[in-house]
Design a protein around this motif. Structure first.
Motif, PDB file in Angstrom:
ATOM      1  N   LYS A   1     -21.420 -75.711  98.566  1.00  0.00           N
ATOM      2  CA  LYS A   1     -21.809 -74.301  98.579  1.00  0.00           C
ATOM      3  C   LYS A   1     -21.700 -73.616  97.229  1.00  0.00           C
ATOM      4  O   LYS A   1     -22.367 -72.613  96.986  1.00  0.00           O
ATOM      5  N   ILE A   2     -20.868 -74.136  96.323  1.00  0.00           N
ATOM      6  CA  ILE A   2     -20.690 -73.488  95.020  1.00  0.00           C
ATOM      7  C   ILE A   2     -21.295 -74.336  93.908  1.00  0.00           C
ATOM      8  O   ILE A   2     -22.201 -73.896  93.203  1.00  0.00           O
ATOM      9  N   VAL A   3     -20.793 -75.552  93.759  1.00  0.00           N
ATOM     10  CA  VAL A   3     -21.228 -76.397  92.638  1.00  0.00           C
ATOM     11  C   VAL A   3     -22.710 -76.741  92.737  1.00  0.00           C
ATOM     12  O   VAL A   3     -23.466 -76.531  91.790  1.00  0.00           O
ATOM     13  N   GLU A   4     -23.143 -77.242  93.881  1.00  0.00           N
ATOM     14  CA  GLU A   4     -24.520 -77.688  94.017  1.00  0.00           C
ATOM     15  C   GLU A   4     -25.513 -76.540  94.089  1.00  0.00           C
ATOM     16  O   GLU A   4     -26.676 -76.701  93.711  1.00  0.00           O
ATOM     17  N   VAL A   5     -25.105 -75.381  94.538  1.00  0.00           N
ATOM     18  CA  VAL A   5     -26.019 -74.248  94.657  1.00  0.00           C
ATOM     19  C   VAL A   5     -26.132 -73.479  93.339  1.00  0.00           C
ATOM     20  O   VAL A   5     -27.219 -73.157  92.875  1.00  0.00           O
ATOM     21  N   TYR A   6     -24.980 -73.186  92.721  1.00  0.00           N
ATOM     22  CA  TYR A   6     -24.980 -72.325  91.529  1.00  0.00           C
ATOM     23  C   TYR A   6     -24.847 -73.093  90.213  1.00  0.00           C
ATOM     24  O   TYR A   6     -24.877 -72.487  89.146  1.00  0.00           O
ATOM     25  N   ALA A   7     -24.648 -74.402  90.271  1.00  0.00           N
ATOM     26  CA  ALA A   7     -24.520 -75.260  89.098  1.00  0.00           C
ATOM     27  C   ALA A   7     -23.377 -74.804  88.196  1.00  0.00           C
ATOM     28  O   ALA A   7     -23.496 -74.749  86.971  1.00  0.00           O
ATOM     29  N   VAL A   8     -22.257 -74.465  88.802  1.00  0.00           N
ATOM     30  CA  VAL A   8     -21.045 -74.105  88.066  1.00  0.00           C
ATOM     31  C   VAL A   8     -19.883 -74.883  88.656  1.00  0.00           C
ATOM     32  O   VAL A   8     -19.913 -75.315  89.809  1.00  0.00           O
ATOM     33  N   THR A   9     -18.839 -75.052  87.860  1.00  0.00           N
ATOM     34  CA  THR A   9     -17.648 -75.748  88.322  1.00  0.00           C
ATOM     35  C   THR A   9     -16.417 -75.123  87.698  1.00  0.00           C
ATOM     36  O   THR A   9     -16.503 -74.490  86.642  1.00  0.00           O
ATOM     37  N   ILE A  10     -15.284 -75.289  88.341  1.00  0.00           N
ATOM     38  CA  ILE A  10     -14.018 -74.815  87.792  1.00  0.00           C
ATOM     39  C   ILE A  10     -13.384 -75.970  87.032  1.00  0.00           C
ATOM     40  O   ILE A  10     -13.143 -77.038  87.592  1.00  0.00           O
ATOM     41  N   ASN A  11     -13.115 -75.766  85.754  1.00  0.00           N
ATOM     42  CA  ASN A  11     -12.443 -76.766  84.929  1.00  0.00           C
ATOM     43  C   ASN A  11     -11.044 -76.264  84.599  1.00  0.00           C
ATOM     44  O   ASN A  11     -10.854 -75.084  84.294  1.00  0.00           O
ATOM     45  N   GLY A  12     -10.073 -77.157  84.670  1.00  0.00           N
ATOM     46  CA  GLY A  12      -8.701 -76.817  84.327  1.00  0.00           C
ATOM     47  C   GLY A  12      -7.866 -76.386  85.516  1.00  0.00           C
ATOM     48  O   GLY A  12      -6.845 -75.721  85.339  1.00  0.00           O
ATOM     49  N   TRP A  13      -8.279 -76.748  86.735  1.00  0.00           N
ATOM     50  CA  TRP A  13      -7.517 -76.390  87.931  1.00  0.00           C
ATOM     51  C   TRP A  13      -6.148 -77.051  87.841  1.00  0.00           C
ATOM     52  O   TRP A  13      -6.037 -78.252  87.639  1.00  0.00           O
ATOM     53  N   THR A  14      -5.086 -76.284  87.971  1.00  0.00           N
ATOM     54  CA  THR A  14      -3.738 -76.797  87.718  1.00  0.00           C
ATOM     55  C   THR A  14      -3.031 -77.324  88.954  1.00  0.00           C
ATOM     56  O   THR A  14      -2.058 -78.063  88.829  1.00  0.00           O
TER      57      THR A  14
ATOM     58  N   GLN B   1       5.692 -70.892  94.572  1.00  0.00           N
ATOM     59  CA  GLN B   1       5.451 -69.822  93.601  1.00  0.00           C
ATOM     60  C   GLN B   1       5.210 -70.389  92.205  1.00  0.00           C
ATOM     61  O   GLN B   1       4.387 -69.859  91.457  1.00  0.00           O
ATOM     62  N   GLU B   2       5.877 -71.472  91.856  1.00  0.00           N
ATOM     63  CA  GLU B   2       5.719 -72.062  90.523  1.00  0.00           C
ATOM     64  C   GLU B   2       4.283 -72.531  90.299  1.00  0.00           C
ATOM     65  O   GLU B   2       3.729 -72.368  89.214  1.00  0.00           O
ATOM     66  N   CYS B   3       3.677 -73.113  91.345  1.00  0.00           N
ATOM     67  CA  CYS B   3       2.286 -73.581  91.242  1.00  0.00           C
ATOM     68  C   CYS B   3       1.332 -72.401  91.042  1.00  0.00           C
ATOM     69  O   CYS B   3       0.376 -72.487  90.270  1.00  0.00           O
ATOM     70  N   LEU B   4       1.605 -71.302  91.738  1.00  0.00           N
ATOM     71  CA  LEU B   4       0.771 -70.111  91.581  1.00  0.00           C
ATOM     72  C   LEU B   4       0.909 -69.512  90.187  1.00  0.00           C
ATOM     73  O   LEU B   4      -0.078 -69.082  89.579  1.00  0.00           O
ATOM     74  N   ILE B   5       2.123 -69.478  89.670  1.00  0.00           N
ATOM     75  CA  ILE B   5       2.344 -68.934  88.325  1.00  0.00           C
ATOM     76  C   ILE B   5       1.646 -69.802  87.291  1.00  0.00           C
ATOM     77  O   ILE B   5       1.015 -69.286  86.352  1.00  0.00           O
ATOM     78  N   THR B   6       1.716 -71.117  87.471  1.00  0.00           N
ATOM     79  CA  THR B   6       1.034 -72.029  86.550  1.00  0.00           C
ATOM     80  C   THR B   6      -0.472 -71.803  86.582  1.00  0.00           C
ATOM     81  O   THR B   6      -1.118 -71.741  85.522  1.00  0.00           O
ATOM     82  N   LEU B   7      -1.042 -71.643  87.778  1.00  0.00           N
ATOM     83  CA  LEU B   7      -2.474 -71.389  87.911  1.00  0.00           C
ATOM     84  C   LEU B   7      -2.843 -70.047  87.283  1.00  0.00           C
ATOM     85  O   LEU B   7      -3.843 -69.935  86.563  1.00  0.00           O
ATOM     86  N   LEU B   8      -2.044 -69.024  87.521  1.00  0.00           N
ATOM     87  CA  LEU B   8      -2.309 -67.708  86.946  1.00  0.00           C
ATOM     88  C   LEU B   8      -2.282 -67.757  85.428  1.00  0.00           C
ATOM     89  O   LEU B   8      -3.163 -67.198  84.757  1.00  0.00           O
ATOM     90  N   ASN B   9      -1.292 -68.425  84.866  1.00  0.00           N
ATOM     91  CA  ASN B   9      -1.214 -68.548  83.400  1.00  0.00           C
ATOM     92  C   ASN B   9      -2.425 -69.287  82.846  1.00  0.00           C
ATOM     93  O   ASN B   9      -2.953 -68.926  81.789  1.00  0.00           O
ATOM     94  N   ALA B  10      -2.883 -70.324  83.560  1.00  0.00           N
ATOM     95  CA  ALA B  10      -4.071 -71.069  83.116  1.00  0.00           C
ATOM     96  C   ALA B  10      -5.311 -70.183  83.155  1.00  0.00           C
ATOM     97  O   ALA B  10      -6.166 -70.256  82.272  1.00  0.00           O
TER      98      ALA B  10
ATOM     99  N   VAL C   1      -5.314 -66.835  82.871  1.00  0.00           N
ATOM    100  CA  VAL C   1      -5.169 -65.792  81.852  1.00  0.00           C
ATOM    101  C   VAL C   1      -5.433 -66.353  80.458  1.00  0.00           C
ATOM    102  O   VAL C   1      -6.096 -65.705  79.629  1.00  0.00           O
ATOM    103  N   THR C   2      -4.961 -67.549  80.177  1.00  0.00           N
ATOM    104  CA  THR C   2      -5.154 -68.152  78.846  1.00  0.00           C
ATOM    105  C   THR C   2      -6.497 -68.866  78.719  1.00  0.00           C
ATOM    106  O   THR C   2      -6.770 -69.455  77.675  1.00  0.00           O
TER     107      THR C   2
END
Length: 160
Positions: free
Chosen positions: A9-22, A36-45, A47-48
């Motif tokens: 529904k996302i990649v094949e339709v819109y030709a976009v992908t998420i890179n750097g999923w933590t 919570q640590e996993c969420l903080i790591t994802l949020l920092n990724a 933001v940066t």
């Protein structure tokens, strides 16, 4: 976002992908990430800008689609099947069909006419009350503005 069918529904339709999923698992709803640590790591990724959306070229997209089809053929769950529709029972009646009417047709027509007349009378009474209320409201506004009646309004306008 459709996290369950991200590839289809996302990649094949819109030709976009998420890179750097933590998160160590596949891309999923952040609400389903438990610690919570996993969420903080994802949020920092995010933001940066280490985790970001990237646009796929036509060649990358076609490769990704063919790879997804191969994985699906090899019993890997790339595409989540759609939830099956619940079949309705064959003899299930609609609510209007289940209401029992004990009146005969003639009595039913009389009741309908009575109801229509009652509704018309109610509407007329409401309209009369609204019109009377509107006139009272106008009189109140005029009196608070220093204007007594409609006849004296021209006098007070003329004196201004």
């Amino acid at each position: 976002m459709n996290y369950d069918n991200y590839e289809k529904k996302i990649v094949e339709v819109y030709a976009v992908t998420i890179n750097g999923w933590t998160y160590e698992k596949n891309i999923c709803n952040p609400g389903k990430i438990g610690c919570q640590e996993c969420l903080i790591t994802l949020l920092n990724a995010l933001v940066t800008n280490k985790c970001r959306w990237d646009v796929l070229t036509d060649e990358e997209l076609s490769d990704r689609i063919s790879n997804n089809h191969e994985c699906q053929a090899n019993s890997e769950k790339i595409y989540k099947p759609r939830k099956a529709r619940q079949p309705r029972a064959i003899n299930s009646a609609k609510s209007a069909q289940t209401v029992c009417d004990t009146d005969s047709e003639d009595e039913g027509q009389d009741n309908e006419q009575d109801n229509e007349q009652d509704n018309e009378q109610d509407n007329e009474q409401e309209n009369e009350q609204e019109n009377t209320g509107d006139m009272n409201g106008v009189k109140e506004m005029l009196s608070t503005a220093g204007v007594g009646t409609a006849g004296t309004m021209s006098e007070s306008v003329g004196s201004v």
